[in-house]
Structure formats: structure tokens, C-alpha cells
Design a protein around this motif. Sequence first.
Motif, PDB file in Angstrom:
ATOM      1  N   ASN A 261       0.829  -1.208   0.000  1.00 43.76           N
ATOM      2  CA  ASN A 261       0.000   0.000   0.000  1.00 43.76           C
ATOM      3  C   ASN A 261       0.862   1.257   0.000  1.00 43.76           C
ATOM      4  O   ASN A 261       0.544   2.246  -0.675  1.00 43.76           O
ATOM      5  CB  ASN A 261      -0.933  -0.002   1.214  1.00 43.76           C
ATOM      6  CG  ASN A 261      -2.176  -0.858   0.977  1.00 43.76           C
ATOM      7  OD1 ASN A 261      -3.065  -0.497   0.219  1.00 43.76           O
ATOM      8  ND2 ASN A 261      -2.218  -2.022   1.628  1.00 43.76           N
ATOM      9  N   LEU A 262       1.962   1.205   0.752  1.00 37.98           N
ATOM     10  CA  LEU A 262       2.878   2.347   0.805  1.00 37.98           C
ATOM     11  C   LEU A 262       3.476   2.618  -0.577  1.00 37.98           C
ATOM     12  O   LEU A 262       3.491   3.765  -1.051  1.00 37.98           O
ATOM     13  CB  LEU A 262       3.982   2.055   1.818  1.00 37.98           C
ATOM     14  CG  LEU A 262       5.086   3.086   2.075  1.00 37.98           C
ATOM     15  CD1 LEU A 262       5.700   2.835   3.440  1.00 37.98           C
ATOM     16  CD2 LEU A 262       6.197   3.020   1.022  1.00 37.98           C
ATOM     17  N   VAL A 263       3.972   1.568  -1.225  1.00 37.14           N
ATOM     18  CA  VAL A 263       4.598   1.724  -2.545  1.00 37.14           C
ATOM     19  C   VAL A 263       3.584   2.226  -3.558  1.00 37.14           C
ATOM     20  O   VAL A 263       3.875   3.119  -4.374  1.00 37.14           O
ATOM     21  CB  VAL A 263       5.231   0.397  -3.001  1.00 37.14           C
ATOM     22  CG1 VAL A 263       5.718   0.502  -4.450  1.00 37.14           C
ATOM     23  CG2 VAL A 263       6.377   0.004  -2.077  1.00 37.14           C
ATOM     24  N   ALA A 264       2.374   1.666  -3.522  1.00 34.07           N
ATOM     25  CA  ALA A 264       1.321   2.109  -4.448  1.00 34.07           C
ATOM     26  C   ALA A 264       1.007   3.595  -4.237  1.00 34.07           C
ATOM     27  O   ALA A 264       0.809   4.348  -5.200  1.00 34.07           O
ATOM     28  CB  ALA A 264       0.076   1.260  -4.250  1.00 34.07           C
ATOM     29  N   ARG A 265       0.964   4.008  -2.980  1.00 35.30           N
ATOM     30  CA  ARG A 265       0.671   5.420  -2.676  1.00 35.30           C
ATOM     31  C   ARG A 265       1.779   6.335  -3.194  1.00 35.30           C
ATOM     32  O   ARG A 265       1.513   7.359  -3.824  1.00 35.30           O
ATOM     33  CB  ARG A 265       0.499   5.591  -1.165  1.00 35.30           C
ATOM     34  CG  ARG A 265       0.352   7.041  -0.720  1.00 35.30           C
ATOM     35  CD  ARG A 265       0.039   7.149   0.767  1.00 35.30           C
ATOM     36  NE  ARG A 265       0.996   6.424   1.602  1.00 35.30           N
ATOM     37  CZ  ARG A 265       2.211   6.882   1.909  1.00 35.30           C
ATOM     38  NH1 ARG A 265       2.623   8.056   1.411  1.00 35.30           N
ATOM     39  NH2 ARG A 265       3.002   6.174   2.689  1.00 35.30           N
ATOM     40  N   VAL A 266       3.037   5.971  -2.926  1.00 42.85           N
ATOM     41  CA  VAL A 266       4.161   6.798  -3.360  1.00 42.85           C
ATOM     42  C   VAL A 266       4.220   6.879  -4.889  1.00 42.85           C
ATOM     43  O   VAL A 266       4.513   7.936  -5.459  1.00 42.85           O
ATOM     44  CB  VAL A 266       5.487   6.248  -2.793  1.00 42.85           C
ATOM     45  CG1 VAL A 266       6.688   6.963  -3.419  1.00 42.85           C
ATOM     46  CG2 VAL A 266       5.528   6.391  -1.277  1.00 42.85           C
ATOM     47  N   LEU A 267       3.938   5.764  -5.559  1.00 38.01           N
ATOM     48  CA  LEU A 267       3.981   5.740  -7.022  1.00 38.01           C
ATOM     49  C   LEU A 267       2.704   6.283  -7.652  1.00 38.01           C
ATOM     50  O   LEU A 267       2.657   6.457  -8.877  1.00 38.01           O
ATOM     51  CB  LEU A 267       4.229   4.302  -7.518  1.00 38.01           C
ATOM     52  CG  LEU A 267       5.554   3.651  -7.133  1.00 38.01           C
ATOM     53  CD1 LEU A 267       5.635   2.239  -7.697  1.00 38.01           C
ATOM     54  CD2 LEU A 267       6.736   4.477  -7.623  1.00 38.01           C
ATOM     55  N   LYS A 269      -0.074   4.671  -7.981  1.00 38.73           N
ATOM     56  CA  LYS A 269      -0.594   3.604  -8.825  1.00 38.73           C
ATOM     57  C   LYS A 269      -1.522   2.732  -7.987  1.00 38.73           C
ATOM     58  O   LYS A 269      -1.321   2.574  -6.782  1.00 38.73           O
ATOM     59  CB  LYS A 269       0.542   2.728  -9.372  1.00 38.73           C
ATOM     60  CG  LYS A 269       1.581   3.485 -10.197  1.00 38.73           C
ATOM     61  CD  LYS A 269       1.016   3.987 -11.502  1.00 38.73           C
ATOM     62  CE  LYS A 269       2.112   4.679 -12.322  1.00 38.73           C
ATOM     63  NZ  LYS A 269       1.568   5.217 -13.583  1.00 38.73           N
ATOM     64  N   PRO A 270      -2.550   2.133  -8.607  1.00 43.04           N
ATOM     65  CA  PRO A 270      -3.456   1.278  -7.834  1.00 43.04           C
ATOM     66  C   PRO A 270      -2.803  -0.042  -7.437  1.00 43.04           C
ATOM     67  O   PRO A 270      -1.979  -0.589  -8.183  1.00 43.04           O
ATOM     68  CB  PRO A 270      -4.616   1.042  -8.806  1.00 43.04           C
ATOM     69  CG  PRO A 270      -4.023   1.204 -10.166  1.00 43.04           C
ATOM     70  CD  PRO A 270      -2.965   2.266 -10.018  1.00 43.04           C
ATOM     71  N   LEU A 271      -3.155  -0.523  -6.268  1.00 38.98           N
ATOM     72  CA  LEU A 271      -2.747  -1.857  -5.817  1.00 38.98           C
ATOM     73  C   LEU A 271      -3.878  -2.808  -6.183  1.00 38.98           C
ATOM     74  O   LEU A 271      -4.994  -2.679  -5.694  1.00 38.98           O
ATOM     75  CB  LEU A 271      -2.507  -1.872  -4.314  1.00 38.98           C
ATOM     76  CG  LEU A 271      -2.233  -3.236  -3.661  1.00 38.98           C
ATOM     77  CD1 LEU A 271      -0.960  -3.860  -4.218  1.00 38.98           C
ATOM     78  CD2 LEU A 271      -2.147  -3.092  -2.152  1.00 38.98           C
ATOM     79  N   ILE A 272      -3.577  -3.757  -7.070  1.00 36.90           N
ATOM     80  CA  ILE A 272      -4.606  -4.662  -7.585  1.00 36.90           C
ATOM     81  C   ILE A 272      -4.394  -6.054  -6.994  1.00 36.90           C
ATOM     82  O   ILE A 272      -3.442  -6.760  -7.369  1.00 36.90           O
ATOM     83  CB  ILE A 272      -4.563  -4.738  -9.124  1.00 36.90           C
ATOM     84  CG1 ILE A 272      -4.689  -3.326  -9.727  1.00 36.90           C
ATOM     85  CG2 ILE A 272      -5.664  -5.648  -9.651  1.00 36.90           C
ATOM     86  CD1 ILE A 272      -4.450  -3.278 -11.214  1.00 36.90           C
ATOM     87  N   PRO A 273      -5.227  -6.478  -6.051  1.00 38.63           N
ATOM     88  CA  PRO A 273      -5.068  -7.808  -5.445  1.00 38.63           C
ATOM     89  C   PRO A 273      -5.543  -8.903  -6.394  1.00 38.63           C
ATOM     90  O   PRO A 273      -6.330  -8.656  -7.319  1.00 38.63           O
ATOM     91  CB  PRO A 273      -5.940  -7.737  -4.196  1.00 38.63           C
ATOM     92  CG  PRO A 273      -6.997  -6.736  -4.548  1.00 38.63           C
ATOM     93  CD  PRO A 273      -6.359  -5.730  -5.463  1.00 38.63           C
ATOM     94  N   THR A 274      -5.040 -10.104  -6.177  1.00 39.84           N
ATOM     95  CA  THR A 274      -5.533 -11.288  -6.904  1.00 39.84           C
ATOM     96  C   THR A 274      -6.036 -12.286  -5.880  1.00 39.84           C
ATOM     97  O   THR A 274      -5.671 -12.235  -4.710  1.00 39.84           O
ATOM     98  CB  THR A 274      -4.424 -11.934  -7.756  1.00 39.84           C
ATOM     99  OG1 THR A 274      -3.395 -12.423  -6.885  1.00 39.84           O
ATOM    100  CG2 THR A 274      -3.824 -10.940  -8.732  1.00 39.84           C
ATOM    101  N   ILE A 275      -6.882 -13.181  -6.317  1.00 43.48           N
ATOM    102  CA  ILE A 275      -7.450 -14.179  -5.398  1.00 43.48           C
ATOM    103  C   ILE A 275      -7.035 -15.588  -5.784  1.00 43.48           C
ATOM    104  O   ILE A 275      -7.576 -16.561  -5.268  1.00 43.48           O
ATOM    105  CB  ILE A 275      -8.993 -14.073  -5.366  1.00 43.48           C
ATOM    106  CG1 ILE A 275      -9.577 -14.258  -6.773  1.00 43.48           C
ATOM    107  CG2 ILE A 275      -9.423 -12.735  -4.774  1.00 43.48           C
ATOM    108  CD1 ILE A 275     -11.093 -14.329  -6.789  1.00 43.48           C
ATOM    109  N   GLU A 276      -6.064 -15.709  -6.690  1.00 39.91           N
ATOM    110  CA  GLU A 276      -5.609 -17.024  -7.121  1.00 39.91           C
ATOM    111  C   GLU A 276      -4.628 -17.606  -6.101  1.00 39.91           C
ATOM    112  O   GLU A 276      -3.578 -17.023  -5.838  1.00 39.91           O
ATOM    113  CB  GLU A 276      -4.938 -16.942  -8.490  1.00 39.91           C
ATOM    114  CG  GLU A 276      -5.877 -16.614  -9.635  1.00 39.91           C
ATOM    115  CD  GLU A 276      -5.144 -16.613 -10.964  1.00 39.91           C
ATOM    116  OE1 GLU A 276      -5.319 -17.555 -11.745  1.00 39.91           O
ATOM    117  OE2 GLU A 276      -4.386 -15.661 -11.207  1.00 39.91           O
TER     118      GLU A 276
END
Length: 389
Positions: A261-267, A269-276
Motif C-alpha cells: 500500500n505504501l509503494v502504491a501510494r508513493v507511485l 498507482k493502484p494496488l490490484i489484489p488477486t485471489i488465485e
Amino acid sequence: MNGLTAEVGYVSLIKKGEELCGDRVETVRFEDSTTLVLADGLGSGVKANILSTLTSKIIATMMASGMPVEECVRTVTRTLPICKVRKVAYSTFTVMQVNHQDEMTLLQFDNPSVILLRGGVSIHYPQEELVIDGKKVIKSVVKVKPNDIFLTMSDGALYAGVGKMYNYGWQRDNIIDYLEARYEPDLSAKMACTIIAEECDRLYDHAPGDDTTVAAIRIRPRQTVSLMIGPPEHPEDDQKAVEELLDGGGKTIVCGGTTSNLVARVLDKPLIPTIEYFDPEIPPTAKIQGIDLVTEGVITIGHVLKLAKGYLENEDLSTAWAGKKDGASRIAQLLFEEATDIRFIVGRAINPAHQNPDLPISIVIKMGLIDELAEILRKMGKQVTVSYY
């Protein structure tokens, strides 16, 4: 070596019924050279192990220090203990030494001849015969090229399958054909050895009749992989930590939900989770644009550490993780196979989620995992740095 590095790998099979391997691989690295010695002691078990250990350590140390080959061989001859039964002190050996001038020097005494794989094809190289204290040593000097693989083995590889799959064992030409058919441009030194060792194990019907060791040096371009785990202790360092992650010039890994979440915020960019769930024991991965791999944190790194121990100690020849898609296996592929230089960026902040008594994971455990993993990677020959925030 002009942006190149010598990647080393080896795999050993112990003769059935023995606890110690009679073969020994010793590696010595300096800034301007890498030296690998494979020694095969007379017989098997404890005596063979002693002979091969002495031989490999003496030759590797002396060669790496610039001593002439004649002096190395004489020293070994005069140092090895004499076998009371056979009345000889005997250990075959192969030396592979590559220097900063992009030259590989090979010294071979009674081991199967070194295979040089260039572009996936075995090529011939010059050989000069030296006679030192009555021993015939074959010397070669080869100008190396990127992705050259120099592979040596003890004679246990040639005996694989005797009386079972083959009448006369697995001959060198058979080994070359087998390796060429399975060659890939990004084949690592360790994986090249594993390919041959796995087949030897199969031909021995998983009960080796002799100690069998395969060792290799691959001349490869340097590849950096940077891994960030944990948020910085001070939030004002978030930007700096992410910049360090991206400044490595290679592939990037982010581990942990809070860190992701931190990296996504700094960049931005959205954090896209997967459920696989590719493995029920390992949490699924996620995606952030600009980051090569995003995984869960401590649980995933714990699995990576387990894989690293098995990989280093040759406990699992199958390397099944090499084809898997779960987070731990993908990190293993990047760190063990692709990387030559590894940068860990470790945050010291205490994760509030870890204060739950049902989840007794502390910052100390996380840092301990990274420290242990870094040490194992160094033993694999990787250049590892760890930065704390």
C-alpha cells in the motif's frame, strides 16, 4: 569482467550407504578472479572425503593466490596421506579459474573432460599436456564469452546406468547431447548441474553406485533484483525507501500488505489484489504498475528461506518451484536463478496487525528472516546488500 560475472553452481549425489561424499567442491572469489576446484578422492566415504577436501582446499587457495600450477600439484602430492591398503595418496581434480581479463584457465587431472557450452552447443577448446611429478595434467586457456557454461563432473556421472540403463555407463557424448537438448539461454550454473545430476540419479535408480558431483561456472551479465519488505520506521522516509527500490536498475519485488500500500501510494498507482491461490500455504500475489512482483510478507519470505536452504544444500534436486506461480516460488526464481546482485530494503516500522496475540510476528522475526536469507544468498555467490529504514 566488463559487466560480466562468474556464476558458480554444483550438485552432489552421495554413494548409497555412505554418509559423506567423496567429492568436494571449493570456490574462492576475489575481485579479479573466481576459482572453482572439484576434487574426487580415492574410494568413498570418510577417507575419500578427507582426500578430496585437502586437495580442493590446497589447490583452490594456492591457485587463487597466483601460485604456479606446478607448485600446486607438487604441494598436493606431498601433503595427501597415504592409503594403507592401496599404498597411494590419490585424488583427481579439475580447476576452473576465470580472471578479470575474461580468460578461463582449466587444469584437469584424471576427471572427465570439462564441457564448454557456448550458445547451447558444446565446442572444442585448446589443450596442452603438462607432466608434473609424473602426473599428466591437461591445461587450457579459453577466452570467455557471455553465457558460456563450463561444466565439470566426477567420474560417478560416467558410471551412471552401468548394468541398468547402459552397458558402459552414461558416456560424455551422451551427457553433452542431453545437456544441449535442454539448454535455454538463461540456464543458470546451478540448474545446468541439476539437469545432469537428476538424470544421473535416475540412471542409478536413485541409489548411486558412486559419489557423483557436477559443478559449473557460467559467464553471465550482472542482474540486479531489489526487494522491499516492511514500511520505514519514520513515515518521512517512505519516498526515499521507494526511490532506493527503483534505483537498482533491475527487477523489483515488494513484500507485505502495508508495504504494498505504501509503494502504491508513493507511485500513485493502484494496488490490484488477486485471489488465485497457486499454493494453499502461500498467500496470493498482487500487482502494482512498475513493480515486477508484489507478495505477502513474512509467511511468503519464510517459505523462500526454506526453499533457499534446500537449494543451497542440494536437498531437493527437483527444484519444482522453478515452474510454479505462487509468490514464494516466483521470488525464489528471481533471487536464486536470475539475480547476481540483490538489494534488500527493510523497514523497521512495527506493523499494528502483528500486535494481535494470535499473530505473534514481530519486527525481530522479520529482520531475522531477511538476515538469514541474505547470508544464504551470499553463500550462493550473490552480491547482497541490506538497507534498513
